[in-house]
Design a protein around this motif. Structure first.
Motif, PDB file in Angstrom:
ATOM      1  N   CYS A   2       0.603  -1.535   0.343  1.00  0.00           N
ATOM      2  CA  CYS A   2       0.153   0.262  -0.161  1.00  0.00           C
ATOM      3  C   CYS A   2       0.815   1.330  -0.075  1.00  0.00           C
ATOM      4  N   ILE A   3       2.373   1.522   0.710  1.00  0.00           N
ATOM      5  CA  ILE A   3       3.342   2.358   0.462  1.00  0.00           C
ATOM      6  C   ILE A   3       3.476   2.715  -0.810  1.00  0.00           C
ATOM      7  N   LYS A   4       4.128   1.781  -1.115  1.00  0.00           N
ATOM      8  CA  LYS A   4       4.378   1.317  -2.790  1.00  0.00           C
ATOM      9  C   LYS A   4       3.497   2.154  -3.815  1.00  0.00           C
ATOM     10  N   PHE A   5       1.679   2.094  -3.287  1.00  0.00           N
ATOM     11  CA  PHE A   5       1.054   2.372  -4.076  1.00  0.00           C
ATOM     12  C   PHE A   5       0.573   3.765  -4.155  1.00  0.00           C
ATOM     13  N   GLY A   6       0.740   4.325  -3.146  1.00  0.00           N
ATOM     14  CA  GLY A   6       1.110   6.170  -2.559  1.00  0.00           C
ATOM     15  C   GLY A   6       0.102   6.156  -1.708  1.00  0.00           C
ATOM     16  N   PHE A   7      -0.136   5.424  -0.864  1.00  0.00           N
ATOM     17  CA  PHE A   7      -1.085   5.603   0.555  1.00  0.00           C
ATOM     18  C   PHE A   7      -0.326   5.743   1.444  1.00  0.00           C
ATOM     19  N   LYS A   8      -1.062   6.765   2.459  1.00  0.00           N
ATOM     20  CA  LYS A   8       0.067   7.400   3.838  1.00  0.00           C
ATOM     21  C   LYS A   8      -0.690   6.798   4.557  1.00  0.00           C
ATOM     22  N   GLU A   9       0.248   6.203   5.508  1.00  0.00           N
ATOM     23  CA  GLU A   9       0.317   4.945   7.179  1.00  0.00           C
ATOM     24  C   GLU A   9      -0.352   6.608   8.343  1.00  0.00           C
ATOM     25  N   GLY A  10      -1.227   5.647   8.450  1.00  0.00           N
ATOM     26  CA  GLY A  10      -2.575   6.046   9.289  1.00  0.00           C
ATOM     27  C   GLY A  10      -4.083   6.554   8.795  1.00  0.00           C
ATOM     28  N   THR A  11      -4.296   6.223   7.780  1.00  0.00           N
ATOM     29  CA  THR A  11      -5.367   7.141   6.740  1.00  0.00           C
ATOM     30  C   THR A  11      -6.046   6.128   6.940  1.00  0.00           C
ATOM     31  N   ASP A  12      -7.355   6.399   6.771  1.00  0.00           N
ATOM     32  CA  ASP A  12      -8.436   5.142   6.596  1.00  0.00           C
ATOM     33  C   ASP A  12      -8.333   4.883   4.850  1.00  0.00           C
ATOM     34  N   ALA A  13      -7.846   5.036   4.583  1.00  0.00           N
ATOM     35  CA  ALA A  13      -7.285   4.491   2.528  1.00  0.00           C
ATOM     36  C   ALA A  13      -6.533   3.396   3.033  1.00  0.00           C
ATOM     37  N   MET A  14      -5.029   3.744   3.392  1.00  0.00           N
ATOM     38  CA  MET A  14      -5.103   2.798   4.002  1.00  0.00           C
ATOM     39  C   MET A  14      -4.761   1.579   4.752  1.00  0.00           C
ATOM     40  N   ALA A  15      -5.752   2.181   5.676  1.00  0.00           N
ATOM     41  CA  ALA A  15      -6.492   1.133   6.498  1.00  0.00           C
ATOM     42  C   ALA A  15      -7.006  -0.152   5.502  1.00  0.00           C
ATOM     43  N   ASN A  16      -8.266   0.932   4.683  1.00  0.00           N
ATOM     44  CA  ASN A  16      -8.479  -0.127   3.824  1.00  0.00           C
ATOM     45  C   ASN A  16      -7.656  -0.887   2.733  1.00  0.00           C
ATOM     46  N   CYS A  17      -6.812   0.049   2.378  1.00  0.00           N
ATOM     47  CA  CYS A  17      -5.735  -0.546   0.850  1.00  0.00           C
ATOM     48  C   CYS A  17      -5.123  -1.908   1.931  1.00  0.00           C
ATOM     49  N   VAL A  18      -4.459  -2.113   3.428  1.00  0.00           N
ATOM     50  CA  VAL A  18      -4.642  -3.273   3.987  1.00  0.00           C
ATOM     51  C   VAL A  18      -4.570  -4.291   3.880  1.00  0.00           C
ATOM     52  N   MET A  19      -6.498  -3.634   4.230  1.00  0.00           N
ATOM     53  CA  MET A  19      -7.331  -4.981   4.734  1.00  0.00           C
ATOM     54  C   MET A  19      -7.342  -5.168   3.632  1.00  0.00           C
ATOM     55  N   LYS A  20      -8.157  -4.914   2.224  1.00  0.00           N
ATOM     56  CA  LYS A  20      -7.747  -5.983   1.070  1.00  0.00           C
ATOM     57  C   LYS A  20      -6.717  -6.532   0.144  1.00  0.00           C
ATOM     58  N   GLN A  21      -5.496  -6.116   1.117  1.00  0.00           N
ATOM     59  CA  GLN A  21      -4.630  -6.106   0.456  1.00  0.00           C
ATOM     60  C   GLN A  21      -4.181  -7.596   1.090  1.00  0.00           C
ATOM     61  N   GLU A  22      -4.014  -8.097   1.810  1.00  0.00           N
ATOM     62  CA  GLU A  22      -4.854  -9.224   3.099  1.00  0.00           C
ATOM     63  C   GLU A  22      -5.521  -9.816   2.652  1.00  0.00           C
ATOM     64  N   GLN A  23      -6.326  -9.576   2.191  1.00  0.00           N
ATOM     65  CA  GLN A  23      -8.267 -10.643   1.695  1.00  0.00           C
ATOM     66  C   GLN A  23      -7.273 -11.036   0.869  1.00  0.00           C
ATOM     67  N   VAL A  24      -6.663 -10.677  -0.232  1.00  0.00           N
ATOM     68  CA  VAL A  24      -6.158 -10.649  -1.695  1.00  0.00           C
ATOM     69  C   VAL A  24      -5.232 -12.294  -1.374  1.00  0.00           C
ATOM     70  N   MET A  25      -3.934 -11.975  -0.326  1.00  0.00           N
ATOM     71  CA  MET A  25      -3.028 -12.974  -0.325  1.00  0.00           C
ATOM     72  C   MET A  25      -3.418 -13.646   0.537  1.00  0.00           C
ATOM     73  N   ILE A  26      -4.822 -13.924   1.286  1.00  0.00           N
ATOM     74  CA  ILE A  26      -5.107 -14.647   2.140  1.00  0.00           C
ATOM     75  C   ILE A  26      -5.845 -15.921   1.047  1.00  0.00           C
ATOM     76  N   ARG A  27      -6.590 -15.544  -0.041  1.00  0.00           N
ATOM     77  CA  ARG A  27      -7.245 -16.199  -1.074  1.00  0.00           C
ATOM     78  C   ARG A  27      -5.780 -16.346  -1.422  1.00  0.00           C
ATOM     79  N   GLN A  28      -5.089 -15.740  -2.644  1.00  0.00           N
ATOM     80  CA  GLN A  28      -4.288 -16.450  -3.021  1.00  0.00           C
ATOM     81  C   GLN A  28      -3.747 -17.800  -2.572  1.00  0.00           C
ATOM     82  N   ARG A  29      -3.589 -17.620  -1.087  1.00  0.00           N
ATOM     83  CA  ARG A  29      -3.252 -18.983  -0.466  1.00  0.00           C
ATOM     84  C   ARG A  29      -3.877 -19.954  -0.281  1.00  0.00           C
ATOM     85  N   GLN A  30      -4.615 -19.834   0.211  1.00  0.00           N
ATOM     86  CA  GLN A  30      -6.189 -20.627  -0.161  1.00  0.00           C
ATOM     87  C   GLN A  30      -5.968 -21.351  -0.936  1.00  0.00           C
ATOM     88  N   ALA A  31      -6.182 -20.838  -2.249  1.00  0.00           N
ATOM     89  CA  ALA A  31      -6.372 -21.420  -3.767  1.00  0.00           C
ATOM     90  C   ALA A  31      -5.309 -22.045  -4.055  1.00  0.00           C
TER      91      ALA A  31
END
Length: 81
Positions: A32-61
């Protein structure tokens, strides 16, 4: 040959289960930092959450594919019984 592959699958699945949620969060934050999101923002929190969900789905697949492959290898020889 089949035994080596089965052993490889078991080791791979075991290692996949060792990855903790904290590891996913660290990787997600980095992305998310590489995508340009700033730490401590709601946008960053949402990005982290979505990225984590993607990684978990990939691992499960990946794990599902490994189990399916192992299953097909072990049932192939049983069709004659």
């Amino acid at each position: 040959m089949k035994l080596k592959f089965i052993f490889f699958i078991i080791i791979t699945l075991t290692l996949l289960n060792c990855a903790s949620s904290i590891d996913y969060i660290d990787v997600a934050k980095s992305r998310c930092i590489k995508f340009g999101f700033k730490e401590g923002t709601d946008a960053m929190a949402n990005c982290v959450m979505k990225q984590e969900q993607v990684m978990i789905r990939q691992r499960q697949a990946f794990a599902d594919d490994m189990i399916s492959t192992l299953d097909s290898m072990t049932t192939r020889g049983r069709s004659g019984y």
